[in-house]
Motif scaffolding. Structure first.
Motif, short mmCIF file in Angstrom:
data_model
loop_
_atom_site.label_atom_id
_atom_site.label_comp_id
_atom_site.label_asym_id
_atom_site.label_seq_id
_atom_site.Cartn_x
_atom_site.Cartn_y
_atom_site.Cartn_z
N ALA A 179 73.20 37.94 -7.54
CA ALA A 179 73.69 38.39 -8.84
C ALA A 179 74.92 39.27 -8.66
N VAL A 180 75.81 39.19 -9.62
CA VAL A 180 77.01 40.03 -9.66
C VAL A 180 76.82 41.03 -10.79
N HIS A 181 76.80 42.32 -10.45
CA HIS A 181 76.58 43.37 -11.44
C HIS A 181 77.88 44.12 -11.69
N PRO A 182 78.16 44.52 -12.91
CA PRO A 182 79.37 45.32 -13.18
C PRO A 182 79.39 46.61 -12.36
N GLU A 183 80.51 46.86 -11.72
CA GLU A 183 80.63 48.05 -10.87
C GLU A 183 80.33 49.32 -11.65
N ARG A 184 80.82 49.42 -12.88
CA ARG A 184 80.63 50.65 -13.65
C ARG A 184 79.15 50.94 -13.87
N ASP A 185 78.34 49.88 -14.01
CA ASP A 185 76.91 50.09 -14.23
C ASP A 185 76.23 50.62 -12.97
N LEU A 186 76.62 50.08 -11.82
CA LEU A 186 76.03 50.54 -10.56
C LEU A 186 76.38 52.00 -10.29
N LEU A 187 77.66 52.32 -10.43
CA LEU A 187 78.11 53.68 -10.11
C LEU A 187 77.59 54.69 -11.12
N ALA A 188 77.39 54.26 -12.38
CA ALA A 188 76.87 55.18 -13.38
C ALA A 188 75.47 55.67 -13.02
N VAL A 189 74.67 54.80 -12.42
CA VAL A 189 73.32 55.21 -12.00
C VAL A 189 73.42 56.33 -10.97
N LEU A 190 74.29 56.16 -9.99
CA LEU A 190 74.43 57.17 -8.94
C LEU A 190 75.01 58.47 -9.49
N GLU A 191 75.94 58.36 -10.42
CA GLU A 191 76.52 59.56 -11.02
C GLU A 191 75.47 60.35 -11.79
N ARG A 192 74.59 59.66 -12.48
CA ARG A 192 73.51 60.34 -13.21
C ARG A 192 72.57 61.07 -12.26
N GLU A 193 72.50 60.59 -11.02
CA GLU A 193 71.62 61.22 -10.02
C GLU A 193 72.36 62.29 -9.21
#
Length: 214
Positions: A179-193
């Motif tokens: 699967a190809v996931h939008p980069e902004r979605d992946l990085l947003a998870v890490l930023e929230r953490e």
């Protein structure tokens, strides 16, 4: 070693035969590009820490090279048990078995598979996982200093390839998908953490990102 039968069917895709081929490639030519960059950044001090959690570790080659570069201990977690024997053999041949722990299972569903570590690595993992946000949240929660990950670029032709892999997965009767996931979605998870991007590199179809806890 912990183990469990996961429902995703990864053991039908990532088999002992795949592990043997990966090990032959590693013995012949070393790490592939993104894992080698992680080791280079570790040696340069941009990625720091004594302990490493390698998620989707495969044959464990990244962990072995990080141990050689100065890490004290690596915990390797993978969904497929097909890698276990080859990974154990490589660690033994390197004389590093005592500094490697291995667990088989879904870290997102079973966070207790691994203790927190200074560095959590996910090399080409989120593209093979159905719920990358959940996995990254667990990975970030286990990271004292860094989460390092690589993922495919969000391009039309990789999305097309992903659709083809879904058809192949149904034919093979496994729920595994690329699967190809939008980069902004992946990085947003890490930023929230609480993690911030401190390095981003693109080479070929993959992006390598280093995130660091403030």
């Amino acid at each position: 070693m912990d183990s469990c039968c996961e429902p995703q069917g990864y053991d039908r895709v990532f088999t002992a035969g795949v592990a043997r081929r990966d090990a032959a490639r590693y013995r012949r030519s070393g790490l592939t590009r993104d894992p080698q960059r992680v080791v280079d950044l570790y040696r340069a001090g941009e990625v720091r820490g004594e302990t490493v959690l390698d998620v989707g570790a495969g044959i464990g080659d990244l962990g072995l090279e990080l141990l050689r570069a100065g890490a004290s201990h690596v915990t390797a977690v993978d969904l497929s048990p097909g890698y276990d024997d080859v990974a154990a053999s490589l660690a033994a041949q390197a004389g590093l078995s005592a500094r490697v722990s291995r667990a088989t299972g879904d870290l997102a569903a079973r966070p207790g598979l691994a203790e927190p570590a200074d560095v959590v690595a996910l090399m080409k993992v989120v593209c093979c996982y159905a719920d990358p946000g959940r996995l990254l949240a667990v990975a970030a929660g286990a990271a004292r200093r860094h989460v390092v990950l690589s993922y495919p670029r969000d391009t039309w032709w990789l999305r097309l390839f992903a659709r083809g892999s879904a058809l192949a997965g149904r034919w093979r009767r496994t729920s595994w998908r690329f699967a190809v996931h939008p980069e902004r979605d992946l990085l947003a998870v890490l930023e929230r953490e609480g993690l911030t991007v401190t390095r981003r590199e693109r080479a070929g179809v993959f992006t390598l990102v280093v995130t660091t806890r403030a």
